[in-house]
Write an enzyme that holds these catalytic residues in place. Structure first.
Site, short mmCIF file in Angstrom:
data_model
loop_
_atom_site.label_atom_id
_atom_site.label_comp_id
_atom_site.label_asym_id
_atom_site.label_seq_id
_atom_site.Cartn_x
_atom_site.Cartn_y
_atom_site.Cartn_z
N LYS A 120 47.89 42.92 45.32
CA LYS A 120 46.71 42.63 44.51
C LYS A 120 46.73 41.16 44.16
CE LYS A 120 44.23 43.94 40.31
NZ LYS A 120 44.23 44.81 39.12
N ARG A 122 35.07 43.16 35.99
CA ARG A 122 35.46 42.88 34.59
C ARG A 122 34.26 43.00 33.67
NH1 ARG A 122 39.64 37.96 36.18
NH2 ARG A 122 41.25 39.35 37.02
N LYS A 179 45.46 35.76 35.18
CA LYS A 179 46.47 36.76 35.56
C LYS A 179 47.40 36.28 36.67
CE LYS A 179 43.56 40.63 34.09
NZ LYS A 179 43.19 42.05 34.34
N GLU A 195 56.21 42.89 48.74
CA GLU A 195 55.69 43.76 47.68
C GLU A 195 55.48 45.19 48.20
OE1 GLU A 195 55.21 43.46 44.54
OE2 GLU A 195 54.81 41.37 44.01
N LYS A 218 44.07 44.46 47.76
CA LYS A 218 42.90 44.16 46.94
C LYS A 218 42.88 42.67 46.66
CE LYS A 218 40.77 45.30 42.49
NZ LYS A 218 40.91 46.04 41.21
N SER A 229 34.31 44.39 43.52
CA SER A 229 32.99 44.19 42.95
C SER A 229 32.29 42.94 43.45
CB SER A 229 33.10 44.15 41.42
OG SER A 229 33.99 43.10 41.01
N TYR A 274 32.03 50.70 46.29
CA TYR A 274 30.89 51.12 45.48
C TYR A 274 29.73 51.56 46.36
CZ TYR A 274 33.81 48.67 42.18
OH TYR A 274 34.89 48.27 41.43
#
Length: 331
Positions: A199, A209, A222, A238, A253, A279, A318
């Site tokens: 991610k 968000r 982040k 990872e 992602k 998104s 979506y």
């Protein structure tokens, strides 16, 4: 006019629709779709997400209807995300552990009415914290191990509510192993884990968000826990750690800007590998289509085919209900 000496004309196989279908290498089906849904408090409520045209936050009762719609379309699973009332957010994200929080109520309601649909729940603290971060903070630092302990408790709360699959999106070190041990120790050994293994600290998350209400609360960024977009070898490490710790499947992602990562992980490990068409990706296609700059339906389908071509076993998108309806219409 030149002559092709070998006699090989690649265009012959492209001339007709039936021939193109016969030689098609990659196929998209409804089984490849996971539909992310945003849940909010109240009853019979829908709220549009302005930065995600056509996407709405829905109350739990309407989330049940969306689950019924998904089941009729053959969509295998929903991914649930909460819009938590700002008054319920605090520094420790305590609402994440509330067995009556939005996600837990949605899980129970959907399982009571549509038991056959898979429910994937997000494990991270950002929808519940007043500072908008995925973990606990001391000053400006995210505290890894204390956060992991809280994530285990959050996962157990969701499993008890009926979640079929836990999807940790926090990017804390060691959380997959800790969650796996916690689930197994409490009798939830059948609950699957989809790890957000790669991610990235991406600019493409902005509309999400907005949808969960963290754009207004996020303090700083982040980048100390989400991955640097410049890195690829790190993604392999990872994913390897998450698989070793007990992840049943892994995720990349965002999606389309990171198709190289999808391919590398799939080739390296051969495990079920998923991608999240986030998104920002969705919003770009919708905005361009609304302006008449591209054919929205064709771009939508082409983008999903790109995920499959890169090796993804499925996609969180979506667009899921629209794609499912289109595939159903095409028979």
């Amino acid at each position: 006019m030149g002559t092709i000496l070998s006699g090989r004309r690649m265009r012959r196989n492209r001339r007709t629709d039936w021939s193109r279908r016969m030689v098609r290498e990659t196929h998209l089906t409804v089984d490849d779709l996971i539909w992310p849904i945003f849940v909010l408090d109240g009853e019979n409520r829908r709220e549009a997400v302005a930065s995600m045209p056509g996407v709405e936050r829905v109350s739990v009762d309407l989330a049940v209807r969306e689950a019924e719609r998904a089941a009729k379309l053959g969509i295998p699973a929903l991914a649930l995300f909460p819009y938590t009332d700002p008054d319920l957010r605090d520094d420790s994200g305590s609402e994440a552990l509330n067995p009556e929080n939005l996600i837990c109520r949605a899980c129970r309601a959907i399982k009571a009415h549509v038991p056959e649909i898979g429910l994937i729940t997000d494990v991270a603290l950002d929808p519940y914290t007043s500072h908008g971060h995925d973990g606990l903070m001391e000053g400006d630092e995210i505290i890894n191990d204390a956060t992991v302990a809280r994530l285990v408790a959050q996962a157990l709360t969701q499993a008890e509510a009926g979640a079929d699959m836990i999807a940790p999106s926090d990017m804390m070190d060691g959380r997959i192993g800790a969650i796996r041990r916690g689930l197994d120790a409490h009798g939830f050994d059948a609950v699957q884990i989809m790890a957000y293994s790669a991610k990235y600290a991406s600019a493409f998350y902005g509309p999400f968000r907005d949808a969960v209400g963290t754009n207004k609360t996020l303090r700083g960024d982040k980048r100390t826990y989400q991955m640097d977009p410049a890195n690829t070898e790190e993604a392999i490490r990872e994913a390897a750690l998450d698989i070793e710790e007990g992840a049943d499947m892994v995720m990349v992602k965002p999606g389309m800007p990171y198709l190289d990562i999808v391919r590398r992980i799939k080739d390296a490990f051969g495990v079920p590998t998923f991608a999240y068409q986030v998104s920002g990706e969705f919003a770009m296609i919708e905005a361009a289509a609304a302006n008449g700059w591209l054919d929205g339906d064709r771009a939508m389908m082409e983008s999903l085919m790109a995920f499959k071509r890169a090796g993804a076993d499925g996609v969180l998108t979506y667009f899921a209900p629209r794609i499912a309806e289109k595939l159903k219409a095409e028979g």
